[in-house]
Design a protein around this motif. Structure first.
Motif, PDB file in Angstrom:
ATOM      1  N   VAL A  59       0.840  -1.201   0.000  1.00  0.00           N
ATOM      2  CA  VAL A  59       0.000   0.000   0.000  1.00  0.00           C
ATOM      3  C   VAL A  59       0.869   1.241   0.000  1.00  0.00           C
ATOM      4  O   VAL A  59       1.823   1.342   0.761  1.00  0.00           O
ATOM      5  CB  VAL A  59      -0.922   0.020   1.244  1.00  0.00           C
ATOM      6  CG1 VAL A  59      -1.729   1.316   1.309  1.00  0.00           C
ATOM      7  CG2 VAL A  59      -1.852  -1.190   1.233  1.00  0.00           C
ATOM      8  N   ALA A  60       0.519   2.189  -0.856  1.00  0.00           N
ATOM      9  CA  ALA A  60       1.177   3.498  -0.866  1.00  0.00           C
ATOM     10  C   ALA A  60       0.171   4.525  -0.366  1.00  0.00           C
ATOM     11  O   ALA A  60      -1.012   4.455  -0.695  1.00  0.00           O
ATOM     12  CB  ALA A  60       1.646   3.854  -2.268  1.00  0.00           C
ATOM     13  N   ASN A  82       0.018  13.922  -9.830  1.00  0.00           N
ATOM     14  CA  ASN A  82       0.142  13.167 -11.087  1.00  0.00           C
ATOM     15  C   ASN A  82       1.480  12.448 -11.179  1.00  0.00           C
ATOM     16  O   ASN A  82       1.550  11.292 -11.590  1.00  0.00           O
ATOM     17  CB  ASN A  82      -0.046  14.091 -12.291  1.00  0.00           C
ATOM     18  CG  ASN A  82      -1.484  14.469 -12.512  1.00  0.00           C
ATOM     19  OD1 ASN A  82      -2.390  13.724 -12.180  1.00  0.00           O
ATOM     20  ND2 ASN A  82      -1.696  15.643 -13.072  1.00  0.00           N
ATOM     21  N   ASP A  83       2.555  13.123 -10.781  1.00  0.00           N
ATOM     22  CA  ASP A  83       3.882  12.516 -10.829  1.00  0.00           C
ATOM     23  C   ASP A  83       3.974  11.318  -9.885  1.00  0.00           C
ATOM     24  O   ASP A  83       4.437  10.245 -10.264  1.00  0.00           O
ATOM     25  CB  ASP A  83       4.955  13.556 -10.488  1.00  0.00           C
ATOM     26  CG  ASP A  83       6.358  12.991 -10.616  1.00  0.00           C
ATOM     27  OD1 ASP A  83       6.765  12.690 -11.755  1.00  0.00           O
ATOM     28  OD2 ASP A  83       7.025  12.823  -9.576  1.00  0.00           O
ATOM     29  N   ALA A  84       3.514  11.512  -8.653  1.00  0.00           N
ATOM     30  CA  ALA A  84       3.597  10.437  -7.654  1.00  0.00           C
ATOM     31  C   ALA A  84       2.740   9.239  -8.037  1.00  0.00           C
ATOM     32  O   ALA A  84       3.193   8.095  -7.945  1.00  0.00           O
ATOM     33  CB  ALA A  84       3.192  10.963  -6.285  1.00  0.00           C
ATOM     34  N   ASP A  89       2.182   3.778  -9.800  1.00  0.00           N
ATOM     35  CA  ASP A  89       1.482   2.854 -10.689  1.00  0.00           C
ATOM     36  C   ASP A  89       2.453   1.891 -11.374  1.00  0.00           C
ATOM     37  O   ASP A  89       2.114   0.744 -11.643  1.00  0.00           O
ATOM     38  CB  ASP A  89       0.687   3.639 -11.730  1.00  0.00           C
ATOM     39  CG  ASP A  89      -0.221   2.754 -12.561  1.00  0.00           C
ATOM     40  OD1 ASP A  89      -0.863   1.845 -11.985  1.00  0.00           O
ATOM     41  OD2 ASP A  89      -0.297   2.971 -13.783  1.00  0.00           O
ATOM     42  N   LEU A  90       3.663   2.359 -11.623  1.00  0.00           N
ATOM     43  CA  LEU A  90       4.675   1.518 -12.274  1.00  0.00           C
ATOM     44  C   LEU A  90       5.447   0.644 -11.284  1.00  0.00           C
ATOM     45  O   LEU A  90       6.181  -0.248 -11.700  1.00  0.00           O
ATOM     46  CB  LEU A  90       5.658   2.402 -13.043  1.00  0.00           C
ATOM     47  CG  LEU A  90       5.067   3.194 -14.205  1.00  0.00           C
ATOM     48  CD1 LEU A  90       6.114   4.143 -14.786  1.00  0.00           C
ATOM     49  CD2 LEU A  90       4.521   2.272 -15.278  1.00  0.00           C
ATOM     50  N   ASP A  91       5.294   0.886  -9.993  1.00  0.00           N
ATOM     51  CA  ASP A  91       6.030   0.156  -8.959  1.00  0.00           C
ATOM     52  C   ASP A  91       5.369  -1.195  -8.701  1.00  0.00           C
ATOM     53  O   ASP A  91       4.225  -1.258  -8.244  1.00  0.00           O
ATOM     54  CB  ASP A  91       6.058   0.986  -7.671  1.00  0.00           C
ATOM     55  CG  ASP A  91       6.963   0.402  -6.605  1.00  0.00           C
ATOM     56  OD1 ASP A  91       7.230  -0.817  -6.631  1.00  0.00           O
ATOM     57  OD2 ASP A  91       7.393   1.168  -5.729  1.00  0.00           O
ATOM     58  N   PRO A  92       6.057  -2.313  -8.989  1.00  0.00           N
ATOM     59  CA  PRO A  92       5.453  -3.633  -8.793  1.00  0.00           C
ATOM     60  C   PRO A  92       5.214  -3.976  -7.321  1.00  0.00           C
ATOM     61  O   PRO A  92       4.451  -4.882  -7.016  1.00  0.00           O
ATOM     62  CB  PRO A  92       6.478  -4.590  -9.418  1.00  0.00           C
ATOM     63  CG  PRO A  92       7.761  -3.842  -9.414  1.00  0.00           C
ATOM     64  CD  PRO A  92       7.416  -2.387  -9.513  1.00  0.00           C
ATOM     65  N   GLU A  93       5.814  -3.231  -6.403  1.00  0.00           N
ATOM     66  CA  GLU A  93       5.610  -3.472  -4.975  1.00  0.00           C
ATOM     67  C   GLU A  93       4.375  -2.763  -4.425  1.00  0.00           C
ATOM     68  O   GLU A  93       4.050  -2.905  -3.258  1.00  0.00           O
ATOM     69  CB  GLU A  93       6.848  -3.034  -4.190  1.00  0.00           C
ATOM     70  CG  GLU A  93       8.083  -3.856  -4.493  1.00  0.00           C
ATOM     71  CD  GLU A  93       9.298  -3.396  -3.710  1.00  0.00           C
ATOM     72  OE1 GLU A  93       9.151  -2.511  -2.840  1.00  0.00           O
ATOM     73  OE2 GLU A  93      10.379  -3.931  -3.957  1.00  0.00           O
TER      74      GLU A  93
END
Length: 126
Positions: A59-60, A82-84, A89-93
């Motif tokens: 969870v982020a 938007n950047d975060a 979204d690209l982080d597999p964790e």
């Protein structure tokens, strides 16, 4: 029905139960914090208007951080958000992204001070 568990900053857990398609408020029921649940506060990037942390369990957490403006949505905050979210979204964790406000307000809405000098089209498109 959709059931979710929310943990606020004070450590109180709430179970949210909501019927799909319902329009009312979700029922919030306080629950005890389970033993062994801990925060994993890994910092993620440097932003001016948000705080980003990766928590335990894929969870982020993104917290809007403009307390003086009650988290009014200005262009720099939206750029940070938007950047975060794009990076997370690209982080597999990361399996879920939770966006929160402060204890006082989630977000006051659009930043009127930023919009005041703009005409309708400029305010709408930027």
């Amino acid at each position: 029905f959709v059931v979710a568990t929310i943990l606020n900053r004070k450590g109180t857990m709430f179970r949210v139960t909501m019927a799909l398609g319902s329009v009312g408020r979700a029922a919030l029921r306080p629950q005890a914090r389970p033993a062994g649940l801990r925060y994993l506060s890994t910092s993620f990037g440097e932003y001016e208007n948000i705080i980003v942390e990766k928590k335990e369990g894929r969870v982020a957490l993104i917290q809007l951080n403009r307390p003086k403006a009650l988290n009014a949505l200005c262009t720099p905050l939206m750029n940070d958000l938007n950047d975060a979210t794009s990076k997370l979204d690209l982080d597999p964790e990361v399996g879920a992204i939770v966006i929160t406000g402060s204890e006082k307000a989630f977000a006051a809405g659009a930043d009127i001070k930023e919009m005041a000098p703009k005409d309708y089209i400029t305010a709408y498109t930027t």
